[in-house]
Design a protein around this motif. Structure first.
Motif, PDB file in Angstrom:
ATOM      1  N   LEU A   1      99.479  11.536 112.888  1.00  0.00           N
ATOM      2  CA  LEU A   1      99.122  12.850 112.334  1.00  0.00           C
ATOM      3  C   LEU A   1      97.997  12.749 111.297  1.00  0.00           C
ATOM      4  O   LEU A   1      97.660  13.747 110.653  1.00  0.00           O
ATOM      5  CB  LEU A   1     100.349  13.498 111.695  1.00  0.00           C
ATOM      6  CG  LEU A   1     101.487  13.885 112.650  1.00  0.00           C
ATOM      7  CD1 LEU A   1     102.723  14.305 111.869  1.00  0.00           C
ATOM      8  CD2 LEU A   1     101.041  15.005 113.594  1.00  0.00           C
ATOM      9  N   ASP A   2      97.448  11.549 111.128  1.00  0.00           N
ATOM     10  CA  ASP A   2      96.370  11.293 110.146  1.00  0.00           C
ATOM     11  C   ASP A   2      96.823  11.535 108.708  1.00  0.00           C
ATOM     12  O   ASP A   2      96.002  11.809 107.821  1.00  0.00           O
ATOM     13  CB  ASP A   2      95.134  12.159 110.431  1.00  0.00           C
ATOM     14  CG  ASP A   2      94.517  11.843 111.796  1.00  0.00           C
ATOM     15  OD1 ASP A   2      94.721  10.717 112.282  1.00  0.00           O
ATOM     16  OD2 ASP A   2      93.836  12.712 112.360  1.00  0.00           O
ATOM     17  N   GLN A   3      98.133  11.406 108.486  1.00  0.00           N
ATOM     18  CA  GLN A   3      98.666  11.526 107.115  1.00  0.00           C
ATOM     19  C   GLN A   3      98.873  10.100 106.580  1.00  0.00           C
ATOM     20  O   GLN A   3      99.979   9.567 106.539  1.00  0.00           O
ATOM     21  CB  GLN A   3      99.967  12.335 107.133  1.00  0.00           C
ATOM     22  CG  GLN A   3      99.790  13.763 107.603  1.00  0.00           C
ATOM     23  CD  GLN A   3     101.088  14.540 107.669  1.00  0.00           C
ATOM     24  OE1 GLN A   3     102.081  14.214 107.004  1.00  0.00           O
ATOM     25  NE2 GLN A   3     101.105  15.589 108.496  1.00  0.00           N
TER      26      GLN A   3
ATOM     27  N   ILE B   1      96.835  -0.608 109.462  1.00  0.00           N
ATOM     28  CA  ILE B   1      96.024   0.387 110.171  1.00  0.00           C
ATOM     29  C   ILE B   1      95.809   1.622 109.292  1.00  0.00           C
ATOM     30  O   ILE B   1      94.692   2.143 109.189  1.00  0.00           O
ATOM     31  CB  ILE B   1      96.679   0.768 111.505  1.00  0.00           C
ATOM     32  CG1 ILE B   1      96.713  -0.450 112.446  1.00  0.00           C
ATOM     33  CG2 ILE B   1      95.956   1.932 112.172  1.00  0.00           C
ATOM     34  CD1 ILE B   1      97.592  -0.268 113.677  1.00  0.00           C
ATOM     35  N   ALA B   2      96.904   2.085 108.649  1.00  0.00           N
ATOM     36  CA  ALA B   2      96.803   3.276 107.789  1.00  0.00           C
ATOM     37  C   ALA B   2      95.885   3.012 106.596  1.00  0.00           C
ATOM     38  O   ALA B   2      95.085   3.867 106.218  1.00  0.00           O
ATOM     39  CB  ALA B   2      98.195   3.689 107.314  1.00  0.00           C
ATOM     40  N   LEU B   3      96.009   1.838 105.999  1.00  0.00           N
ATOM     41  CA  LEU B   3      95.137   1.487 104.863  1.00  0.00           C
ATOM     42  C   LEU B   3      93.671   1.490 105.283  1.00  0.00           C
ATOM     43  O   LEU B   3      92.805   1.982 104.549  1.00  0.00           O
ATOM     44  CB  LEU B   3      95.509   0.100 104.332  1.00  0.00           C
ATOM     45  CG  LEU B   3      96.699   0.001 103.385  1.00  0.00           C
ATOM     46  CD1 LEU B   3      97.107  -1.454 103.200  1.00  0.00           C
ATOM     47  CD2 LEU B   3      96.365   0.626 102.026  1.00  0.00           C
ATOM     48  N   GLY B   4      93.399   0.923 106.457  1.00  0.00           N
ATOM     49  CA  GLY B   4      92.023   0.876 106.941  1.00  0.00           C
ATOM     50  C   GLY B   4      91.440   2.257 107.158  1.00  0.00           C
ATOM     51  O   GLY B   4      90.307   2.546 106.757  1.00  0.00           O
ATOM     52  N   LYS B   5      92.219   3.161 107.764  1.00  0.00           N
ATOM     53  CA  LYS B   5      91.735   4.516 108.037  1.00  0.00           C
ATOM     54  C   LYS B   5      91.578   5.318 106.747  1.00  0.00           C
ATOM     55  O   LYS B   5      90.591   6.054 106.568  1.00  0.00           O
ATOM     56  CB  LYS B   5      92.696   5.224 109.000  1.00  0.00           C
ATOM     57  CG  LYS B   5      92.651   4.659 110.422  1.00  0.00           C
ATOM     58  CD  LYS B   5      93.593   5.389 111.345  1.00  0.00           C
ATOM     59  CE  LYS B   5      93.511   4.856 112.779  1.00  0.00           C
ATOM     60  NZ  LYS B   5      92.230   5.149 113.424  1.00  0.00           N
TER      61      LYS B   5
ATOM     62  N   LEU C   1      87.991   6.987 104.934  1.00  0.00           N
ATOM     63  CA  LEU C   1      87.861   8.362 104.450  1.00  0.00           C
ATOM     64  C   LEU C   1      87.430   8.384 102.983  1.00  0.00           C
ATOM     65  O   LEU C   1      86.556   9.168 102.588  1.00  0.00           O
ATOM     66  CB  LEU C   1      89.191   9.104 104.612  1.00  0.00           C
ATOM     67  CG  LEU C   1      89.634   9.425 106.045  1.00  0.00           C
ATOM     68  CD1 LEU C   1      91.004  10.085 106.040  1.00  0.00           C
ATOM     69  CD2 LEU C   1      88.625  10.350 106.719  1.00  0.00           C
ATOM     70  N   GLU C   2      88.055   7.526 102.171  1.00  0.00           N
ATOM     71  CA  GLU C   2      87.721   7.486 100.742  1.00  0.00           C
ATOM     72  C   GLU C   2      86.285   7.032 100.530  1.00  0.00           C
ATOM     73  O   GLU C   2      85.566   7.586  99.686  1.00  0.00           O
ATOM     74  CB  GLU C   2      88.685   6.545 100.011  1.00  0.00           C
ATOM     75  CG  GLU C   2      90.104   7.088  99.931  1.00  0.00           C
ATOM     76  CD  GLU C   2      91.061   6.106  99.273  1.00  0.00           C
ATOM     77  OE1 GLU C   2      90.694   4.911  99.156  1.00  0.00           O
ATOM     78  OE2 GLU C   2      92.156   6.522  98.873  1.00  0.00           O
TER      79      GLU C   2
ATOM     80  N   ARG D   1      90.136  -2.208  99.717  1.00  0.00           N
ATOM     81  CA  ARG D   1      90.954  -1.810 100.861  1.00  0.00           C
ATOM     82  C   ARG D   1      90.979  -2.905 101.929  1.00  0.00           C
ATOM     83  O   ARG D   1      92.018  -3.216 102.499  1.00  0.00           O
ATOM     84  CB  ARG D   1      90.419  -0.519 101.469  1.00  0.00           C
ATOM     85  CG  ARG D   1      90.754   0.723 100.675  1.00  0.00           C
ATOM     86  CD  ARG D   1      92.234   1.055 100.757  1.00  0.00           C
ATOM     87  NE  ARG D   1      92.547   2.294 100.080  1.00  0.00           N
ATOM     88  CZ  ARG D   1      93.771   2.755  99.885  1.00  0.00           C
ATOM     89  NH1 ARG D   1      94.803   2.063 100.324  1.00  0.00           N
ATOM     90  NH2 ARG D   1      93.987   3.886  99.259  1.00  0.00           N
ATOM     91  N   LEU D   2      89.812  -3.491 102.199  1.00  0.00           N
ATOM     92  CA  LEU D   2      89.749  -4.539 103.217  1.00  0.00           C
ATOM     93  C   LEU D   2      90.619  -5.728 102.831  1.00  0.00           C
ATOM     94  O   LEU D   2      91.317  -6.301 103.673  1.00  0.00           O
ATOM     95  CB  LEU D   2      88.301  -4.981 103.418  1.00  0.00           C
ATOM     96  CG  LEU D   2      87.407  -4.004 104.193  1.00  0.00           C
ATOM     97  CD1 LEU D   2      85.958  -4.459 104.145  1.00  0.00           C
ATOM     98  CD2 LEU D   2      87.862  -3.875 105.639  1.00  0.00           C
TER      99      LEU D   2
END
Length: 629
Positions: free
Chosen positions: A113-115, A147-151, A155-156, A176-177
């Motif tokens: 859900l991109d949350q 995966i969520a951290l990468g996405k 965005l940030e 983040r990486l």
């Protein structure tokens, strides 16, 4: 829970088959429906499973029915009915708060859900609780967290870049990486034989330029060859080749045997080509596979086949930016600049699917095509766009420097010395930026040396024309040029780089000659010897060798060098004049005169040939007079 209901007359054929295998069928038997619910979910018959699970819950709504609720949630999740699935999972967590498996499923849904923040929180909670994992495992939680951290990080970073906070964006991206890499590292502690985790970690390590670690992870992914999930051996191999190349470039001490290393890379690339051939045999309309095959073929130097692969990819998917930008790069290498420009502009206008590449590459390659067409002002604008998009893009900074150098040369030829000096200085700033980003970037050092050399000549011209420049300034610039070429030569070269290395030696030699220091002439001559040994067809090597041998008064050797240069580039005024000077000093005045006449026919304003012609004519007159007497 949804609209799905079961009645005695609406049982599907699949359910009837499952029912027939279950004893004591009774429409109101809770145990029967519970077992059917789980059976259908595990058989991936998700719609039927939802109906069976709901029937079991309807019959005994007050029971915990944890396994039934789990199968219901899993089935709804697979059907992408995410809100209903979350209801099931929340019910489970209310009754069993230590259900880590459920939290992982919630994490997956929030990710879909991109949350991303909610996904990260759910996965971290699953790991922290470390309770009931069921069919899941902590490795899955670490994977989805990564995966969520990468996405979220992308965005940030995009948001910060939009606000003009480039430095903050870069710092946030690196943080983040590092966190994503740590997640994959944690997953690997649990499942060390996962080629998926190893490949993902390898790719991320390349992004933050930790190439040696990346190399280790990619090699292990290929060696393990298990659990690839959404990655492939081809992807691991592509990362592996990048990491190997960067390790060889950045730390030559890690390359034990360059020839063996090169042979191994070629072998791996050939394996990669064969891998994509197999994919394309089954699916000839796979544009991505054609493009990846083209990249491997291009790296192997098989340009015609690579162009065919890119063309095929673009036929299948005309707006595929990744194929178009690679086609543009290869056409630039082949000096087909008009076609390259069209490909790059199409890449920037189309679907913007760049794969592992970036839009900055298209702007950089576009600038190369424009420079090849001698549209230097347009090329500079394109190069500026490339470095604005990626301020750590060493190749783009280098390209920008070369374009400014070309602009300076044009202005210098038109005696616009102030403008030329400004462009040379800006060009030097660009190439300096390139080698600061990548200190082992041989081509960046090479171009830095070339611009310094040209700048030194400009300063000499300014002095001759009465400009107020320090007398020793050009000497300092020439010495800096020699040092830049030395830095370029310190890189790690393979036999395929011989032509480039020869060019570095040839250019370094002429700068040593311009310093007019007798002690440096021997070094200059040695540099030309290296150039012509590495590339016997090096015009610059033979030409500069002739210049230096004239300075050393080794006239026969100078004549031999100029003769080689003349064969490589006929009708070159400088070479023909050099041959004439060598012949004149050897006393072969008639031959010398013929050379000067030829030079002046090509360029009537060439003063060196005119002056030397006058000297020869005087010598011929003296010779005639001596013969008469």
């Amino acid at each position: 829970m949804g609209e799905s209901k079961l009645t005695e007359s609406s049982v599907s054929e699949t359910q009837q088959n499952a029912v027939s295998q279950l004893p004591e069928f009774d429409y109101n038997n809770v145990k029967f429906w519970q077992e059917l619910c789980t059976t259908l979910e595990q058989a991936k018959q998700y719609s039927e499973a939802v109906a069976a699970c709901q029937r079991a819950i309807e019959l005994k709504p007050k029971r915990k029915n944890l396994e039934t609720w789990m199968s219901l949630g899993n089935s709804l999740q697979q059907l992408k009915q995410y809100p209903q699935a979350l209801v099931s999972y929340n019910y489970l967590l209310q009754r069993e708060p230590k259900y880590s498996q459920v939290l992982v499923h919630q994490c997956e849904i929030f990710l879909a859900l991109d949350q991303y923040e909610k996904a990260i929180n759910s996965c971290e909670k699953a790991i922290k609780i470390d309770g009931i994992w069921g069919r899941s495992s902590p490795a899955e939680a670490w994977k989805h967290r990564a995966i969520a951290l990468g996405k979220l990080g992308k965005l940030e970073v995009a948001e910060l870049e939009g606000l003009g906070k480039q430095n903050v964006a870069k710092e946030r991206e690196n943080q983040r990486l590092e966190d994503v890499i740590n997640s994959y590292s944690q997953a690997l502690k649990i499942t060390p034989n996962s080629s998926f985790f190893l490949t993902k970690k390898c790719g991320l390590l390349i992004e933050i330029e930790r190439y040696t670690e990346a190399l280790e992870n990619c090699e292990l992914a290929i060696a393990v060859n298990e659990n690839w999930e959404t990655t492939t051996p081809a992807q691991a191999l592509e990362h592996l080749l990048v990491a190997r190349q960067e390790v060889a470039t950045s730390d030559p001490l890690l390359v034990i045997n360059s020839a063996a290393e090169t042979e191994e890379i070629v072998k791996q690339l050939q394996n990669l080509v064969r891998f994509y051939e197999k994919i394309l045999a089954d699916n000839p309309d796979n544009a991505q596979a054609w493009t990846k095959q083209g990249i491997a073929l291009q790296t192997l130097g098989q340009t015609e086949r690579a162009l065919t692969s890119y063309s095929r990819a673009i036929e299948i998917q005309p707006n595929y930016s990744l194929a178009l930008v690679n086609q543009c790069e290869l056409l630039n290498q082949l000096e087909q600049y008009e076609s390259a420009l069209k490909a790059c502009e199409a890449a920037l206008e189309e679907d913007l699917d760049w794969g592992d590449m970036r839009p900055a590459m298209a702007w950089n390659q576009r600038s190369t095509a424009l420079a090849g067409l001698e549209r230097y002002n347009d090329a500079l604008g394109s190069a500026n766009r490339a470095v604005a998009l990626d301020e750590d893009y060493a190749e783009a900074w280098n390209n920008r420097g070369v374009i400014l150098w070309h602009l300076g040369q044009l202005q210098q030829a038109q005696q616009q010395y102030e403008l030329a000096e400004l462009n040379y200085r800006q060009g030097l700033q660009s190439t300096h930026r390139a080698v600061k980003i990548n200190p082992s970037y041989a081509r960046g050092w090479y171009n830095h040396g070339r611009i310094l050399s040209e700048y030194g000549q400009l300063l000499s011209l300014q002095q001759q024309n009465g400009y107020t420049t320090e007398k020793t300034m050009n000497v300092l610039v020439y010495k800096a040029s020699v040092e830049a070429y030395q830095q370029a030569l310190a890189g790690n070269f393979t036999p395929k780089d011989n032509l480039f290395k020869a060019s570095i030696f040839a250019n370094q030699a002429v700068v040593l000659w311009r310093l007019r220091d007798p002690q440096l002439l021997t070094l200059a001559l040695e540099a030309t010897q290296q150039a012509v040994q590495l590339n016997p067809k090096s015009f610059e090597g033979w030409h500069n060798r002739g210049l230096i041998l004239l300075e050393l008064r080794q006239y026969q050797s100078a004549l031999n060098a100029y003769t080689q240069a003349d064969a490589l580039s006929p009708e070159n005024v400088g070479v023909i004049t050099g041959k004439g000077i060598a012949l004149s000093r050897l006393g072969r005045y008639q031959d010398a005169l013929a050379n000067f006449e030829e030079a002046l026919k090509l360029d009537p304003e060439y003063n060196i040939a005119r002056k030397e012609r006058e000297i020869v004519l005087r010598n011929l007159i003296k010779k005639k007079e001596q013969t008469r007497s």
